[in-house]
Design a protein around this motif. Structure first.
Motif, PDB file in Angstrom:
ATOM      1  N   LYS A  25      17.714 -68.565 -57.422  1.00  0.00           N
ATOM      2  CA  LYS A  25      18.402 -67.581 -58.178  1.00  0.00           C
ATOM      3  C   LYS A  25      18.046 -66.341 -57.603  1.00  0.00           C
ATOM      4  O   LYS A  25      17.031 -66.066 -57.217  1.00  0.00           O
ATOM      5  N   SER A  27      19.342 -61.912 -59.053  1.00  0.00           N
ATOM      6  CA  SER A  27      20.314 -61.271 -59.860  1.00  0.00           C
ATOM      7  C   SER A  27      20.029 -59.769 -59.286  1.00  0.00           C
ATOM      8  O   SER A  27      19.155 -59.137 -58.685  1.00  0.00           O
ATOM      9  N   ALA A  32      24.350 -62.402 -61.527  1.00  0.00           N
ATOM     10  CA  ALA A  32      23.231 -63.266 -61.205  1.00  0.00           C
ATOM     11  C   ALA A  32      24.130 -64.177 -60.063  1.00  0.00           C
ATOM     12  O   ALA A  32      24.947 -64.874 -60.367  1.00  0.00           O
ATOM     13  N   LYS A  49      28.142 -60.504 -65.801  1.00  0.00           N
ATOM     14  CA  LYS A  49      27.791 -60.351 -66.935  1.00  0.00           C
ATOM     15  C   LYS A  49      29.108 -60.019 -67.819  1.00  0.00           C
ATOM     16  O   LYS A  49      29.361 -60.392 -69.125  1.00  0.00           O
ATOM     17  N   GLN A  58      22.043 -63.730 -69.755  1.00  0.00           N
ATOM     18  CA  GLN A  58      20.523 -63.823 -70.120  1.00  0.00           C
ATOM     19  C   GLN A  58      20.245 -65.209 -69.913  1.00  0.00           C
ATOM     20  O   GLN A  58      18.996 -65.418 -69.253  1.00  0.00           O
ATOM     21  N   LYS A  61      20.065 -65.774 -66.010  1.00  0.00           N
ATOM     22  CA  LYS A  61      18.892 -65.179 -65.542  1.00  0.00           C
ATOM     23  C   LYS A  61      17.482 -65.906 -65.806  1.00  0.00           C
ATOM     24  O   LYS A  61      16.649 -65.566 -64.987  1.00  0.00           O
ATOM     25  N   SER A  62      17.553 -66.277 -66.807  1.00  0.00           N
ATOM     26  CA  SER A  62      16.092 -66.827 -67.200  1.00  0.00           C
ATOM     27  C   SER A  62      15.841 -68.420 -66.776  1.00  0.00           C
ATOM     28  O   SER A  62      15.019 -68.920 -66.935  1.00  0.00           O
TER      29      SER A  62
END
Length: 430
Positions: A25, A27, A32, A49, A58, A61-62
């Motif tokens: 990944k 971003s 992302a 987003k 989020q 992204k995590s």
């Protein structure tokens, strides 16, 4: 609607859900980019987003490398993507979060990657090689089916060896000695006398202590055997088969070949007929090229095969090897007793021999004489001799090593990448 990456083009502009793993990944502020894989292929998922909201963004992204997911999104056409499509993500459901995945985007040593072969298979490069291997196997079945061959499965445990026992793995078969097969050929000869044209596809084992990029301890062989087929026709079938397989890979594995950076123009030249040179001509050629140490009667090593192959842009047959270099079952040249009607097919670009084949001896007395000359047991080979007693006919066959063929077609340097779990001289794990 649930689908796969491989079939995602059928759902253009529709919302779909795929089960996938996160291969990687990145971003950039409010977008992302998720690199997703599901076994059928790879695709980029784009998470915006403004469209999905703070929570989903989020979450995306995590995400950690190799976490498993259900990803829902709209299929969009994208000419820049290898598959021609990308996914505009609307929802992500985490199935399992992977923690500290050991194979990161950084460089890793070969031994580290081999120790983690069970995970390394997930990478885009290894995925491409396995897909090409699968296509070669599929094309093999198609070619032989279309040409009236019957698949026959020879035993893996044998009581004798087609070429002696020096490079075989020995085991106990209850109170008898047995060996892991180094070739199904002798059994395929018996099957050919029953079915006409047959082929086998299975594992073979060689206990040779070699560490070259061309050798494995356990590898897979395709071994056709054909009744009423003599030497020249045997070569014609080989070149037709190899040409067929290469064409199938070019037609069905373009994404994978491009992933590997393969020069397609070299594969596009692979069409029958292939050039042929005799062993005598090969010796003269090598001597002219500065290989002063090689003389008639010597076998060829990798440098010799590579030098010969570099002279051609197709695979090349080397025919009529000295009798002393070849196994007991090969038919002598009727015009020269010191050579046999055999051929090795040498792949271009330094990949070495991919096929060995010959016309087989069909005369009972000559075969018996050769078995004795090689100090082999007549009792062990009685069944093989009987094939020459009851309706013997001229017949020929060959064996193609799958892993070397995969390495050549895919352009991979070492055969250890062309089999899912390689068995090497010092490797039995994982």
């Amino acid at each position: 609607m649930k689908t796969t990456i491989g079939k995602i083009g059928k759902s253009k502009d529709q919302e779909v859900t795929i089960g996938a793993w996160l291969a990687g990944k990145r971003s950039s502020g409010k977008i992302a980019f998720l690199q997703l894989r599901d076994g059928t292929g790879f695709i980029q998922g784009v998470v915006v987003k403004a469209d999905v909201g703070e929570d989903v963004f989020q979450q995306a992204k995590s995400l950690t490398q190799e976490s498993s997911l259900y990803v829902t999104g709209i299929v969009r056409e994208d000419e820049r993507a290898p598959s021609g499509y990308e996914l505009t993500v609307t929802k992500v459901e985490v199935l399992h979060e992977a923690v500290d995945y050991p194979i990161t985007p950084k460089e890793h040593g070969t031994e580290f990657l081999m120790d983690h072969r069970h995970l390394w298979l997930r990478s885009k490069r290894q995925h491409a090689v396995m897909k090409i291997r699968n296509e070669i196997i599929q094309a093999t079945y198609q070619f032989f089916t279309e040409n009236d061959f019957v698949k026959i499965d020879p035993p893996i445990l044998t009581g004798s060896a087609p070429e002696g026992t020096s490079e075989l793995f020995a085991t106990k078969y209850f109170d008898e000695d047995a060996y892991l097969s180094q070739s199904g050929q002798l059994y395929m000869e018996a099957a050919a006398m029953a079915m006409g044209r047959v082929f086998s596809f299975g594992p073979t084992f060689r206990a040779e202590k070699s560490k070259t990029r061309r050798h494995l301890i356990e590898f897979w062989m395709i071994e056709p055997e054909m009744a009423f087929v003599e030497f020249n026709e045997n070569l014609e079938i080989q070149e037709q088969y190899v040409s067929y397989v290469v064409k199938a890979v070019l037609e069905n594995c373009v994404i994978e070949l491009n992933t590997l950076g393969r020069d397609l123009s070299k594969l596009e030249k692979i069409e029958a007929p292939f050039p042929r040179i005799t062993y005598d001509e090969a010796i003269s050629f090598l001597q002219e090229k500065g290989f002063d140490d090689i003389v008639w009667g010597d076998d060829f090593g990798s440098p010799h095969e590579t030098a010969i192959a570099e002279h051609y842009d197709k695979p090349v047959f080397i025919t009529h090897y000295p009798t002393s270099l070849k196994p007991f079952y090969m038919q002598p040249d009727p015009n020269r007793e010191d050579v046999v009607l055999c051929a090795d097919l040498i792949a271009p670009e330094g990949y070495g021999e991919i096929i060995g084949g010959s016309e087989r001896i069909h005369d009972f007395e000559l075969l018996k004489k050769n078995i004795q000359a090689h100090q082999l047991s007549l009792e062990d080979y009685q069944w093989y001799l009987e094939l020459r007693q009851y309706g013997s006919v001229p017949h020929s066959g060959f064996g193609l090593g799958l892993e070397r063929t995969v390495a050549w077609i895919s352009g991979v340097e070492h055969v250890r990448e062309t089999i899912p779990f390689p068995r090497l001289l010092n490797r039995l794990y994982p």
